[in-house]
Scaffold this active site. Structure first.
Site, PDB file in Angstrom:
ATOM      1  N   ASP A 102       0.843  -1.155   0.030  1.00  0.00           N
ATOM      2  CA  ASP A 102      -0.036  -0.011   0.043  1.00  0.00           C
ATOM      3  C   ASP A 102       0.977   1.351   0.006  1.00  0.00           C
ATOM      4  OD1 ASP A 102      -2.707   1.377   0.334  1.00  0.00           O
ATOM      5  OD2 ASP A 102      -1.719   1.776   2.322  1.00  0.00           O
TER       6      ASP A 102
ATOM      7  N   GLU B  86       1.089  -0.411  -5.134  1.00  0.00           N
ATOM      8  CA  GLU B  86       0.112   0.619  -5.445  1.00  0.00           C
ATOM      9  C   GLU B  86       0.965   1.866  -5.491  1.00  0.00           C
ATOM     10  OE1 GLU B  86      -3.687   3.278  -3.598  1.00  0.00           O
ATOM     11  OE2 GLU B  86      -1.811   2.429  -2.167  1.00  0.00           O
TER      12      GLU B  86
END
Length: 731
Positions: free
Chosen positions: A408, A461
Site C-alpha cells: 500500500d 500501489e
C-alpha cells in the site's frame, strides 16, 4: 528510589541492586534473582509481590526464604539446589511454581547478530512470545518466553492476566547491545493475555502491546495473546503449481474483498466456504483481502495496523485464517493480502514512541509523520526496522501460505515531499526529494521475498511515474512483480462517466494507456478506493437510466478484461452495486434478484471463463507482441478495436462500441479470413442487453481493411463490446 534499610539478611543483594530491581530499572535481574555462588555456598533470591512466605524446595530439602524488603526474598544454601521449585504462600492459599530466573536466555547469539545486522529473515522465531517446554529432573517445565526489541528502555516488565497485570515480579533482562529484552515465564501457556510495561528513556512507564504478537484480543481490547499453531496444511499441490508459474504470462483476475462487509457476521472458516464457493462460481483466479493484520479502528479498513504479525481476531484465530487460505488453495484460488509498511497509527499502546523514544518511526517529524493520515512513518534507514518489515512480509507468506502482497501507498514512501509543503520536508543527502532509505528497503523486500518464494507476486500501489517499479533489483528497479495502473483507471472511468454524445471529444482517454502499457507489468485496478469518499459506485458513475448504467458497466468490464494487464475488481462491482461502499454494512446482494444486475454478474462469469481459457488474453500481457491496434481512431463513432495475441498463436479481436446507439454493418479489419466466433457480446439478452449482435459467428473475407488482410461486417451493439476468436480447423 526505595530506601533500603540496614541490617538486611546476609543473603540480600547489594543495596544498589535492590533499588534498581524494585524500581524496575535493573538491566539484568537474572544477576540478582535465582541462585548464585556466595562465599562457600550459594544464595537464592526471588521477587514475588503479594507473597506472605516463600520456601525453596529442592527434592526433600526445604529452605525457608527470608523477607528482605517489599516482595524480595532470599536464603543462603550450602550447595546448588539443582532443579528447585518455589512454594509461595499468599493470603488464603499456597502454590508451587518454577523460578523464571534460573533459565538461560531463549534468544541465541546468532539471532542477536542477525537482528543487529537487520538480516534475520525469520525474526518471528526469535522475538515475540513462544510456548516452550524443558525436560528437568523433576519433570517437564512448560512456559512462555517473551522477547522484545527496545534498545532505549531503562527496564521492562511482562504484565498479563497470569500476574494480575502487576509486572513487579517479572522484570526482563537486557541482552547486551542488541536492544533485546528477554524472559522465560514458567506456567504461562496459550491464551494468556499480556503486554510489556516499559520504563522508557523519557523516565515514564508505557504499557505496550507486543510488536511481534501472533494473536491479539478482539478490538477494542488491545492486549497481545500467547498462541500456538496446530494447523496441518493440505495445499501442497497448489503451492507447487504456484512456485512453477510465471504470473506475468498466466491468467490473473483478482476479486478484492473487505472481509467484514462482504457478508457480515461470517468468521474465517465460514468465509472459506462461502467466499470460496462464490469465487469458483464467478471464475476469479485470486482474491485480494484488504489488510488482515490487527488494527484497532474498523473504519480504517485495516490500513492503520498496530499488530503486524497477528491476523485480526475479529473473524477468528490465526489457525482459522490458515484454514481460510488452505481451503481457497484447495479450490484453486490464490490469496493476496494488502500490506501496509508505509505508516502506522499513533496509538500510545502500540508502536509509537515504543521505548520512550522514536524507535520504529523516524525521529524528525519532517520524515517521521504522514500529514495526510495523521500517522507515523517507519524509519526505513534503521536496520532493525527494515528487518521488522521484511521479516513480516516473509512471515505472512511462510506462516499463512499467502500468494503475494499488495504493498500500500508506495508513492508516499518514495517521495520525501509527499503531501508536504515547502519547508515541511527534509531533502536527501544529495538535495533530492527521493527517499533513498525507502528505495533500499523496497529493493531488499522484493529481492528477499522473491529469492525465497519465486512463485508469489509482489504488487505495488504506486501512482506516479517513478521508473522501474517492476524492473528487477539487479537492474536498478524496485523489484515488484506488478504495479497498479492508476492512469488507466482514472482515464477509463473519466471517459465512461461522460454521456456517449460527448465521448468523441475524450477518445484519447481510452487510447493513451496503450502508449505506456508495457513500461511496467500492470494490474488494472477498479479497487475499493474508487467506490468511497463520495465517488459513488461504478454503477452510479455510468450515465443514463438503469438500462444504460448496466450496459455501461458491462462494456467497462469487457474492455478491461481484454486490455493488456491483469484485472482487479472490488466486491460489488461484479453485479452493479448501486450504493457507495461502506465497511459498516453488507453489499446489496438483493440486487441480484433484478435482471440487469444479475446480467452484469453473468457477464463477469463469462468474461472470466473465456479469459482463463484464451492465452491470447494473458500470455503476452507484458509484451507489445501481445497487442495490435485494428483501429484506434474512430472517435466520431466511439469505437475502438484491437487484437490480443497469444504465445500459442491464438488471436482474439475486441471491438468496443461506446456510443449509445448500435452501428450496423460496421466493417472491421481482421488478420485472417474465415469464421470468427463471437465468444462475448455484452449486449446479449442473457446479460440484460438488447440482443444486437452477430448470432455468435461472423465470416471474414479477404477484403483488406484497417491495415489487416481480411475484414468482416459486424453489427455493433449500443454501449457494447464484442470478443471474436478465430475458429481453427479441429484437424
Amino acid at each position: 528510589m526505595n530506601a533500603v534499610p540496614e541490617g538486611l539478611p546476609a543473603a540480600a543483594p547489594p543495596a544498589a541492586d535492590i533499588d534498581r530491581l524494585l524500581a524496575g530499572s535493573h538491566h539484568d535481574p537474572h544477576s540478582v534473582l535465582g541462585v548464585h555462588p556466595a562465599g562457600k555456598g550459594f544464595v537464592a533470591r526471588a521477587l514475588l509481590p503479594g507473597a506472605k512466605a516463600v520456601t525453596l524446595s529442592a527434592g526433600e530439602r526445604r529452605f525457608p526464604m527470608e523477607p528482605v524488603i517489599d516482595a524480595l526474598f532470599a536464603v543462603a544454601v550450602p550447595e546448588h539446589p539443582g532443579d528447585y521449585r518455589l512454594e509461595v504462600e499468599y493470603d488464603g492459599h499456597t502454590t508451587t511454581a518454577d523460578d523464571p530466573y534460573r533459565w538461560l536466555p531463549t534468544v541465541g547469539e546468532l539471532d542477536l547478530h542477525l537482528i543487529g545486522e537487520g538480516r534475520h529473515e525469520r525474526l518471528w522465531e526469535a522475538l515475540g512470545s513462544h510456548v516452550r517446554s524443558y525436560e528437568t529432573a523433576n519433570g517437564v517445565v512448560a512456559g512462555t518466553s517473551f522477547a522484545v526489541w527496545a534498545p532505549n528502555a531503562r527496564g521492562i516488565r511482562v504484565i498479563g492476566d497470569f500476574n494480575g497485570w502487576d509486572g513487579r515480579g517479572h522484570p526482563m533482562r537486557s541482552l547486551g547491545s542488541s536492544g533485546i529484552w528477554e524472559l522465560f515465564v514458567p506456567g504461562v501457556g496459550p491464551g494468556t493475555c499480556y503486554k510489556f510495561r516499559i520504563l522508557g528513556a523519557d523516565g515514564n512507564w508505557h504499557e505496550k502491546a507486543d510488536p511481534m504478537a501472533f494473536a491479539t484480543e478482539q478490538p477494542p481490547a488491545t492486549a497481545s495473546v500467547v498462541t500456538t499453531s496446530a494447523y496441518l496444511w493440505d495445499d501442497e499441490e497448489w503451492v507447487a503449481q504456484r512456485e512453477a508459474t510465471e504470473w506475468a504470462a498466466a491468467p490473473m483476475s483478482v476479486y478484492e474483498v473487505h472481509l467484514g462487509s462482504w457478508r457480515p457476521g461470517l468468521d474465517y472458516r465460514e468465509l472459506a466456504d462461502q467466499l470460496g464457493d462464490y469465487l469458483v462460481e464467478t471464475g476469479f483466479t485470486h482474491v485480494e483481502l484488504l489488510p488482515v493484520s490487527e488494527h484497532p479502528f474498523g473504519g480504517s479498513w485495516g490500513y492503520q495496523v498496530t499488530s503486524y504479525y497477528a491476523p485480526t481476531s475479529r473473524f477468528g484465530s490465526p489457525d482459522d485464517f490458515r484454514y481460510f487460505v488452505d481451503r481457497l488453495h484447495q479450490r484453486g484460488i490464490g490469496v493476496l493480502v494488502d500490506w501496509v509498511p508505509a505508516h502506522f497509527p499513533r496509538d500510545s499502546w502500540a508502536l509509537a514512541k515504543f521505548d520512550g523514544t522514536a524507535l520504529y518511526e523516524h525521529a524528525d517529524p519532517r520524515r517521521g509523520e504522514q500529514p495526510d493520515w495523521g500517522t507515523l512513518v517507519f524509519d526505513f534507514g534503521r536496520n532493525e526496522v527494515r528487518n521488522f518489515l521484511v521479516a513480516n512480509a516473509l512471515y505472512w507468506i511462510e506462516e499463512f501460505h499467502l500468494d503475494g502482497l499488495r504493498v500500500d501507498a508506495v508513492a508516499s514512501m518514495l517521495y520525501l515531499d509527499y503531501s508536504r509543503k515547502e519547508g515541511e520536508w527534509l531533502p536527501n543527502q544529495y538535495g533530492g526529494r527521493e527517499n533513498l532509505d525507502a528505495v533500499k528497503f523496497l529493493q531488499e523486500l522484493n529481492a528477499t521475498v522473491y529469492k525465497r518464494h519465486p512463485g508469489i507476486v509482489m504488487v505495488a500501489e504506486e501512482s506516479t511515474a517513478w521508473p522501474g517499479v517492476t524492473r528487477p533489483t539487479h537492474l536498478g528497479g524496485l523489484g515488484f512483480g506488478f504495479k497498479w495502473n492508476m492512469g488507466w483507471m482514472h482515464d477509463t472511468l473519466r471517459y465512461l462517466s461522460h454521456e456517449p454524445i460527448h465521448r468523441a471529444y475524450h477518445h484519447n482517454e481510452m487510447t493513451f494507456s496503450l502508449v505506456y502499457a508495457w513500461s511496467e507489468n500492470f494490474v488494472l485496478p477498479l479497487s475499493h478506493d474508487e467506490v468511497v469518499h463520495g465517488k459513488g459506485s461504478l454503477w452510479g458513475r455510468m450515465p443514463g437510466d438503469a438500462w444504460n448504467k448496466a450496459a455501461g458497466l458491462r462494456s467497462l468490464l469487457a474492455f478491461m478484461w481484454a486490455h493488456p494487464g491483469k484485472q482487479l475488481l472490488f466486491m460489488g462491482g461484479e453485479f452493479g452495486q448501486e450504493g457507495e461502499w461502506s465497511e459498516q454494512r453488507s453489499l446489496d446482494w438483493h440486487l441480484l434478484e433484478e435482471p440487469l444486475h444479475r446480467g452484469v454478474q453473468d457477464l463477469l462469469r463469462s468474461l472470466n471463463s473465456v479469459y482463463r481459457s484464451t492465452p491470447a488474453l494473458f500470455s503476452q500481457d507484458t509484451s507489445p507482441e501481445g497487442f495490435a491496434w485494428i483501429d484506434a481512431n474512430d472517435s466520431s463513432g466511439n469505437v475502438l478495436s484491437f487484437l490480443r495475441l497469444g504465445t500459442d498463436g491464438s488471436r482474439l479481436a475486441c471491438v468496443a462500441n461506446f456510443a449509445g446507439i448500435p452501428h450496423h454493418d460496421y466493417r472491421v479489419g481482421l488478420p485472417a479470413a474465415g469464421r470468427w466466433r463471437e465468444v462475448v457480446n455484452t449486449d446479449a439478452e442473457a446479460y440484460g442487453g438488447s440482443g444486437v449482435g452477430n448470432l455468435g459467428l461472423v465470416e471474414a473475407t479477404e477484403e483488406p481493411w484497417h491495415g489487416q488482410p481480411a475484414s468482416a461486417v459486424l453489427q455493433l451493439p449500443p454501449a457494447g463490446v464484442l470478443w471474436l476468436v478465430e475458429e481453427t480447423d479441429p484437424a
